[in-house]
Design an enzyme around this catalytic site. Structure first.
Site, PDB file in Angstrom:
ATOM      1  N   TYR A 118       0.857  -1.192   0.000  1.00 33.89           N
ATOM      2  CA  TYR A 118       0.000   0.000   0.000  1.00 33.89           C
ATOM      3  C   TYR A 118       0.888   1.235   0.000  1.00 33.89           C
ATOM      4  O   TYR A 118       1.917   1.283   0.681  1.00 33.89           O
ATOM      5  CB  TYR A 118      -0.900   0.036   1.236  1.00 33.89           C
ATOM      6  CG  TYR A 118      -1.622   1.362   1.406  1.00 33.89           C
ATOM      7  CD1 TYR A 118      -2.855   1.583   0.807  1.00 33.89           C
ATOM      8  CD2 TYR A 118      -1.034   2.405   2.140  1.00 33.89           C
ATOM      9  CE1 TYR A 118      -3.511   2.802   0.934  1.00 33.89           C
ATOM     10  CE2 TYR A 118      -1.688   3.629   2.269  1.00 33.89           C
ATOM     11  CZ  TYR A 118      -2.911   3.815   1.663  1.00 33.89           C
ATOM     12  OH  TYR A 118      -3.549   5.020   1.779  1.00 33.89           O
ATOM     13  N   GLU A 206      -3.605   7.601  -3.797  1.00 32.11           N
ATOM     14  CA  GLU A 206      -3.643   6.338  -3.051  1.00 32.11           C
ATOM     15  C   GLU A 206      -3.479   5.195  -4.033  1.00 32.11           C
ATOM     16  O   GLU A 206      -4.298   5.035  -4.944  1.00 32.11           O
ATOM     17  CB  GLU A 206      -4.960   6.205  -2.285  1.00 32.11           C
ATOM     18  CG  GLU A 206      -4.988   5.003  -1.349  1.00 32.11           C
ATOM     19  CD  GLU A 206      -6.252   4.953  -0.522  1.00 32.11           C
ATOM     20  OE1 GLU A 206      -6.141   4.965   0.722  1.00 32.11           O
ATOM     21  OE2 GLU A 206      -7.347   4.903  -1.109  1.00 32.11           O
TER      22      GLU A 206
END
Length: 396
Positions: A118, A206
């Protein structure tokens, strides 16, 4: 301004961030053609098909599918295009899928196992610095990781005076457990990702997941990009990416009149000048037992046109039981706003809910007299407490 995944990836690609080979389609036939082209370019079969909507959780809602053959691409595309996709972020009404993204298979065999990470870039408002958040736990909800295993989320703050430094990118790659070619590729990825974020005036990047492929390449497999609305004048090409069909209609209409509007789920419509006063008004509504139906800042130059637009936008919400207009006359005179309320009331026509008007500041007394003498179903108030008492009487 939110972007679709394919739009966000086009920005990433323009700054040298590696993304999979992908194409967007709005018909099943175009999807099959895109799959053929991707196979021709990559030499591999197998595709991922993703619904393009402004919401997360697409996979759990059936908006992300894998296809092994062109026939499966056609079958999945027929079902996905035009579907009403419901996720935890869309609400029960869901969102209609108009476009899909066809992407290459990134889980191809190789010398090592693929891994998912991530990575996000956003502004830390407490320190005034952009921050890179990253974790080895990619491909899952980062909120769950933060709740259950917060020690697996790392942060790297970037000094705005010098920007991202190579040693910081290497630090991130090392913490993700990478070495050799994968480490070098991750360093390039982080440097390019930060440059894309900073140069595009974004408020959020993101990437979940960032993938290390079986041959140690680093790819942005998925992405969420939010562009700062206030900087769009510098990025006319990004402004053209705005998809109004994905936004709340009332908020789009409010933008046409220069109104700052956010829809909420309460029963008291709010029309206020100034963001701070709007927040205080929402607080007093809650304390009085009501529930704000919206945030609406008409700005410091409220007039009949903006008040009328505010009325029309608020009244489209069938949950609204009363409207509270709270204006402080500093830049604008209260009597002008009061006259605007009266004119707007006549222009809109039948307003089926009671309206509370609280005007304070320059010419407040004259404004109250205008409201009281108008003969309209309007309740005037001088103090905020009086307005709150009216809300309690009419709604609770």
């Amino acid at each position: 301004m939110n972007l679709h995944e394919y739009q966000g990836k086009s920005i990433l690609r323009s700054f040298g961030v590696n993304v999979p080979v992908e194409m967007v389609a709005d018909t099943p036939e175009k999807a099959v053609e895109a799959a053929r082209e991707i196979k021709s370019e990559t030499g591999m079969s197998g595709w991922v098909i993703k619904a393009q909507i402004h919401a997360g959780g697409r996979g759990k809602g059936g908006g992300v599918k894998l296809a092994k053959t062109l026939d499966e691409v056609l079958e999945i595309s027929k079902k996905m295009i035009g579907m009403q996709l419901v996720t935890h972020q869309t609400g029960p009404e869901g969102k209609k899928v108009s476009k899909i993204l066809i992407g290459q298979n990134v889980y191809y065999p190789g010398e090592s196992e693929p891994e998912e990470y991530y990575m996000g870039v956003l502004l830390n408002r407490a320190t005034g610095r952009n921050t890179i958040m990253y974790s080895t736990e990619g491909g899952v909800d980062i909120e769950s990781v933060a709740e259950k295993t917060p020690h697996l989320i790392y942060k790297e703050e970037v000094d705005p005076r010098v920007g991202i430094q190579a040693f910081q990118a290497r630090k991130i790659a090392f913490r993700l457990g990478l070495s050799g070619k994968a480490l070098k590729e991750m360093v390039k990825f982080v440097m390019a990702l930060y440059k894309a974020y900073d140069s595009s005036d974004s408020s959020l990047f993101e990437i979940n997941p960032v993938m290390k492929t079986s041959d140690d390449n680093i790819l942005a497999v998925d992405c969420k990009v939010n562009i700062d609305d206030s900087a769009l004048f510098r990025h006319k090409d990004y402004a053209e990416m705005r998809d109004l069909s994905e936004e709340v209609p009332a908020e789009v209409e409010a933008g046409k009149y220069g109104l700052n509007f956010i829809k909420l789920n309460g029963n008291v419509g709010c029309m206020v000048n100034g963001a701070g006063l709007a927040m205080a008004t929402m607080d007093i509504i809650k304390l009085s037992g009501g529930d704000p139906a919206n945030f609406l800042d008409v700005g410091g130059t409220a007039n009949a046109e903006t008040v009328e637009a505010g009325f029309r936008i608020i009244l489209k919400d069938t949950n609204v039981k009363t409207i509270l207009i709270n204006i402080f006359g500093g830049i604008v005179r209260c009597d002008r706003v009061a006259q605007g309320v009266v004119d707007a009331y006549h222009s809109v026509g039948n307003i089926p809910v009671p309206v509370i008007v609280r005007l304070q500041g320059t010419n407040a007394e004259e404004a109250k007299k205008l409201i009281d003498d108008s003969g309209l179903k309007v309740f005037s108030a001088i103090t905020l407490q009086e307005a709150a008492d009216q809300v309690k009487k009419l709604v609770v």
